[in-house]
Design a protein around this motif. Sequence first.
Motif, short mmCIF file in Angstrom:
data_model
loop_
_atom_site.label_atom_id
_atom_site.label_comp_id
_atom_site.label_asym_id
_atom_site.label_seq_id
_atom_site.Cartn_x
_atom_site.Cartn_y
_atom_site.Cartn_z
N LYS B 10 0.73 -1.19 0.14
CA LYS B 10 -0.14 -0.09 -0.03
C LYS B 10 0.65 0.90 -0.23
N VAL B 11 1.54 1.25 0.99
CA VAL B 11 2.48 2.56 1.12
C VAL B 11 3.64 2.06 -0.30
N ILE B 12 3.70 1.76 -0.87
CA ILE B 12 4.66 1.85 -2.37
C ILE B 12 3.91 2.03 -2.86
N LEU B 13 2.69 1.20 -3.44
CA LEU B 13 2.28 2.28 -4.63
C LEU B 13 1.38 3.56 -4.73
N GLY B 14 1.38 4.00 -3.00
CA GLY B 14 1.53 5.62 -3.39
C GLY B 14 1.56 6.18 -3.44
N MET B 15 3.18 5.89 -2.88
CA MET B 15 4.62 6.37 -3.25
C MET B 15 4.53 6.95 -4.60
N LEU B 16 4.61 5.73 -5.39
CA LEU B 16 4.88 5.58 -6.61
C LEU B 16 4.07 6.37 -7.13
N ARG B 17 2.96 6.47 -7.21
CA ARG B 17 1.95 7.43 -7.78
C ARG B 17 2.00 8.92 -7.45
N MET B 18 2.34 8.91 -6.23
CA MET B 18 3.55 11.37 -6.43
C MET B 18 4.21 10.68 -7.29
N ARG B 19 5.44 9.72 -7.54
CA ARG B 19 6.77 9.68 -8.73
C ARG B 19 6.69 9.30 -8.52
N PRO B 20 7.87 8.83 -9.79
CA PRO B 20 8.78 7.00 -9.84
C PRO B 20 9.78 7.03 -9.13
N ARG B 21 10.36 6.34 -8.02
CA ARG B 21 11.55 5.65 -7.70
C ARG B 21 12.23 4.79 -7.45
N SER B 22 13.11 4.75 -6.55
CA SER B 22 13.66 3.26 -6.65
C SER B 22 13.70 3.15 -4.95
N GLY B 23 13.88 1.78 -4.78
CA GLY B 23 13.32 1.75 -3.03
C GLY B 23 13.77 2.07 -2.81
N TYR B 24 15.33 2.60 -2.50
CA TYR B 24 16.45 3.28 -1.51
C TYR B 24 15.25 4.25 -1.11
N GLU B 25 14.83 4.76 -2.36
CA GLU B 25 13.75 6.52 -2.18
C GLU B 25 13.10 6.53 -1.52
N ILE B 26 12.17 5.35 -1.84
CA ILE B 26 10.89 4.72 -0.82
C ILE B 26 11.30 4.92 0.17
N LYS B 27 12.20 3.90 0.79
CA LYS B 27 12.38 3.85 2.27
C LYS B 27 12.66 5.12 3.21
N SER B 28 13.42 6.05 2.57
CA SER B 28 13.99 7.36 2.98
C SER B 28 12.82 8.13 2.74
N PHE B 29 11.62 7.96 1.96
CA PHE B 29 10.54 8.90 2.19
C PHE B 29 9.73 8.35 3.03
N VAL B 30 9.72 7.61 3.60
CA VAL B 30 8.53 6.22 4.34
C VAL B 30 9.08 7.28 6.11
N ASP B 31 10.50 7.13 5.60
CA ASP B 31 11.09 7.30 7.11
C ASP B 31 10.53 8.58 7.49
N THR B 32 11.24 9.25 6.62
CA THR B 32 10.42 10.97 7.15
C THR B 32 9.40 11.36 6.68
N SER B 33 8.08 10.64 6.44
CA SER B 33 6.41 11.13 6.49
C SER B 33 5.98 9.72 7.05
N THR B 34 5.61 8.46 6.54
CA THR B 34 4.59 8.11 7.04
C THR B 34 5.07 7.42 7.62
N SER B 35 6.42 6.94 8.87
CA SER B 35 6.59 5.92 9.22
C SER B 35 6.34 6.31 10.53
N PHE B 36 5.42 7.50 11.20
CA PHE B 36 5.36 7.95 12.39
C PHE B 36 3.85 7.00 12.43
N PHE B 37 3.14 6.34 11.48
CA PHE B 37 2.08 5.84 11.79
C PHE B 37 1.93 4.36 10.49
#
Lengths: 182, 182
Positions: B10-37
């Motif tokens: 769910k979080v991967i698909l959502g983040m890829l809709r915002m813009r294309p990303r690598s796995g590493y980029e997904i991870k670091s964006f998750v850490d600075t945004s959705t990680s608290f929930f």
Amino acid sequence: MATNLSATAKVILGMLRMRPRSGYEIKSFVDTSTSFFWSAAYGSIYPELKRLREAGLIAGTDEPTGDRRRVVYELTDAGHAELEAWMESEPETMELRDEPLLQLFFARDADEAAAALRAKANRHAEFLGRLEPIRPLAASLTAGTPALALEFGIAFHEFARGWCERKAAEVESGRATAGGGS
Amino acid sequence: MATNLSATAKVILGMLRMRPRSGYEIKSFVDTSTSFFWSAAYGSIYPELKRLREAGLIAGTDEPTGDRRRVVYELTDAGHAELEAWMESEPETMELRDEPLLQLFFARDADEAAAALRAKANRHAEFLGRLEPIRPLAASLTAGTPALALEFGIAFHEFARGWCERKAAEVESGRATAGGGS
DNA sequence: AACAACATGTAACCGGTTACATGATTGA
DNA sequence: TCAATCATGTAACCGGTTACATGTTGTT
């Protein structure tokens, strides 16, 4: 001491300190009290009970109802010490998995955002519907603190529902930008 | 459609809709945004990326940085449909694991209750310390909704910290019984 | 007689976390 | 040159959930 307790062990030891209980009673009490912030299933309770007994933290006594077998557990001295050590330790886990919030995060426009906010508000309202009826139960069991925890739950879901509804209204009325008070 | 997506999907698909990303980029964006929930670890991101590609929901393109290999993923049409189906579905999971609250639940007297409440307040304050600095980041990335989710996090932790501190003060000042408004 | 509640337990499953392993690039 | 960051992946582990299996007691 210094054994690291599993999530299930923590709730078992705490509930046995309140009074001796069978596995079944632990489960049903968990379901009507801590489950909204700390749940436990039979599949983890019974194995954990076995482990805790083997570790000497709890002791079991056979107290069958007729031919229906039933084991009532209570804390040993070691169990008391272990529980107190945990109670005095820094609490670690504070985790959230909030799907409506993730949907809000990914919403692209005001319509989607409002829908996610409404969905989230509804979810909190559902929780309130489950929490409010057990309020008198929690208040009666022990004078003070379990009721406080329940009250936090109610206060939190009321806050969250209200926040989501206010934001949904804001978003729907056009001013969709970030900002605003507490 | 109608595939049931894992939490990580769910979080991967959502983040890829915002813009294309690598796995590493997904991870670091998750850490600075959705990680608290809604958190995700490498150990679930990379295998999930593989599964989603095999399922035809995402497509990967090689975009190395020099000799350092790097795969950037984007949603396929099927992936878009799947994400939209999830976005429109009723959100299910809203889970909490709150150790300070469990300690409060098991507190036997005013001293223990106050200590648990202070500990919980501190935990919420810590979250605020992590959330507030990323506020401008979230607000800038996309105009609206990710910032709203962050704001909910901040508002929630502020509410919880305040509630715990108020209750701690009440308990410390003697009137330890349940009651009081929202 | 039938069903809900009491009571205990196991086994399979699922899936997230942690640790490990490897290697390139960039900036200090 | 060294450390931080970029980048990808696997394997072991852990532990909670679901489903299954069984039997008793009390209530309707």
